[in-house]
Design a protein around this motif. Structure first.
Motif, short mmCIF file in Angstrom:
data_model
loop_
_atom_site.label_atom_id
_atom_site.label_comp_id
_atom_site.label_asym_id
_atom_site.label_seq_id
_atom_site.Cartn_x
_atom_site.Cartn_y
_atom_site.Cartn_z
N VAL A 294 46.69 48.08 25.96
CA VAL A 294 46.94 49.36 26.63
C VAL A 294 46.37 49.26 28.03
O VAL A 294 45.60 48.34 28.36
N ALA A 295 46.75 50.20 28.87
CA ALA A 295 46.31 50.19 30.27
C ALA A 295 44.80 50.43 30.36
O ALA A 295 44.21 51.14 29.54
N LEU A 296 44.19 49.83 31.38
CA LEU A 296 42.80 50.09 31.73
C LEU A 296 42.79 51.02 32.94
O LEU A 296 43.50 50.78 33.92
N ALA A 297 41.99 52.07 32.87
CA ALA A 297 41.92 53.03 33.98
C ALA A 297 40.46 53.30 34.35
O ALA A 297 39.56 53.18 33.53
N GLU A 298 40.30 53.63 35.62
CA GLU A 298 38.98 54.04 36.14
C GLU A 298 37.86 53.07 35.76
O GLU A 298 36.90 53.47 35.09
N PRO A 299 37.94 51.79 36.13
CA PRO A 299 38.83 51.28 37.17
C PRO A 299 40.10 50.62 36.63
O PRO A 299 40.09 50.02 35.55
N ALA A 300 41.18 50.76 37.42
CA ALA A 300 42.35 49.91 37.20
C ALA A 300 42.11 48.64 38.01
O ALA A 300 41.75 48.70 39.18
N ILE A 301 42.26 47.50 37.38
CA ILE A 301 41.93 46.22 38.02
C ILE A 301 43.20 45.40 38.15
O ILE A 301 43.89 45.15 37.16
N ARG A 302 43.49 44.97 39.36
CA ARG A 302 44.66 44.14 39.62
C ARG A 302 44.21 42.74 40.05
O ARG A 302 43.27 42.60 40.82
N ARG A 303 44.92 41.75 39.54
CA ARG A 303 44.63 40.36 39.87
C ARG A 303 45.85 39.73 40.53
O ARG A 303 46.95 39.83 40.01
N LYS A 304 45.62 39.09 41.68
CA LYS A 304 46.70 38.35 42.34
C LYS A 304 46.51 36.87 42.09
O LYS A 304 45.41 36.34 42.19
N VAL A 305 47.60 36.20 41.73
CA VAL A 305 47.58 34.77 41.47
C VAL A 305 48.40 34.06 42.53
O VAL A 305 49.48 34.54 42.92
N VAL A 306 47.89 32.94 43.01
CA VAL A 306 48.58 32.16 44.04
C VAL A 306 48.71 30.72 43.56
O VAL A 306 47.97 30.26 42.69
N VAL A 307 49.67 30.02 44.13
CA VAL A 307 49.68 28.56 44.02
C VAL A 307 48.99 28.05 45.28
O VAL A 307 49.29 28.49 46.40
N ALA A 308 48.01 27.16 45.11
CA ALA A 308 47.21 26.66 46.23
C ALA A 308 47.34 25.15 46.30
O ALA A 308 47.43 24.46 45.27
#
Length: 309
Positions: A256-270
């Protein structure tokens, strides 16, 4: 000046240590010192100040480094032009990723890639984020899939995905819930990765901004083991959605969703600044993006666009 001197200079500039530069280039330490001394003597300049703790580049070295990176980048591109004259999808590629990718996504992408390009040999490694960056610098990997932070400043990067972390637990534990707020987690048993994992550092930082401190009863780095714990009633964890499959454990787990805090992760190719990604790596990243696009909660920037080398 020759290419060996340029490679030695770049390694020493980036590592700040003759020992680490030698390890990175797989040569003995005197070889690094000799190449740098010859470079400095030939041009009657000094590029580094030396002390017992290592070397420090001076302003001339900073300027010279920028030119060296351009030289090495063009050399890689020249090699890519020659390679394009042969079979574009052959040879061997070496890609690393953090554990959340290896839970399900990498296996699916590798299977699809092998079906389309059976002539390509593939090495896939997982590890801690710091290990993956070290392997990139040492040339043991062509590229790696990483959550992005400031320690990628010496790498080329391209966005792969963005995802909102979710709360996961047994379907009975999360029955009748669409989300869990951060301050509600204290009412559950909590299992999280240890602070050696970048995921945990991200989670703690975002909870800290809300004035919350997480006190997990268990800390487990293995995703598979962590998810096993959440099968027990009353246990929850916080994971990226790509690490969970509806087929896992017979569908007993729910997110289920996490709220307060909502946490976003960005993934990159490096990949290293002076390197160019090969055609097979481009092809694999395209396939990986297709698979990620089908995972709920995962966003793909510029879907379908090829990566620039």
């Amino acid at each position: 000046m020759d290419i060996r001197q340029i490679r030695c200079f770049v390694a020493l500039y980036e590592e700040g240590s003759i020992t680490r530069a030698a390890r990175r280039l797989h040569v003995v330490q005197p070889a690094i010192s000799q190449q740098i001394k010859r470079l400095e003597a030939h041009h009657d300049v000094q590029l580094f100040s030396r002390d017992p703790h290592g070397v420090t580049p001076n302003p001339l070295a900073h300027e010279f480094y920028r030119h060296c990176i351009r030289v090495l980048t063009e050399l890689e591109r020249a090699g890519a032009v020659l390679a394009s004259g042969a079979d574009r999808f052959s040879g061997k590629i070496r890609i690393g990723a953090q554990a959340s990718f290896h839970q399900f996504v990498m296996a699916r992408a590798l299977e699809a890639f092998r079906e389309r390009h059976p002539a390509v040999e593939f090495l896939s490694r997982d590890g801690y984020r710091s290990d993956l960056i070290s392997w990139l610098i040492a040339g043991d990997l062509e590229c790696a899939l990483l959550s992005t932070t400031q320690d990628l400043l010496n790498m080329q990067t391209r966005d792969i995905s963005t995802e909102a972390l979710v709360v996961v637990g047994h379907r009975d534990t999360l029955a009748d819930r669409d989300l869990v707020r951060g301050n509600e987690l204290a009412g559950f048993q909590l299992v999280l990765p240890s602070r050696y994992k970048s995921m945990r550092n991200l989670i703690d930082a975002q909870f800290g901004l809300q004035g919350l401190v997480l006190r997990p009863q268990l800390e487990i780095d293995s995703l598979q083991s962590l998810l096993h714990v959440t099968l027990r009633p009353g246990w929850l964890s916080i994971i990226p959605p790509m690490a969970l499959s509806s087929e896992l454990f017979g569908g007993a787990l729910r997110s289920v969703a996490l709220a307060e805090p909502a946490i976003r992760r960005k993934v990159v190719v490096a990949w290293p600044r002076h390197k160019a990604l090969s055609a097979p790596v481009h092809g694999f990243i395209d396939i990986l993006s297709e698979i990620l696009a089908g995972i709920p909660g995962v966003e793909i920037p510029g879907s379908g666009a090829a990566l620039a080398g």
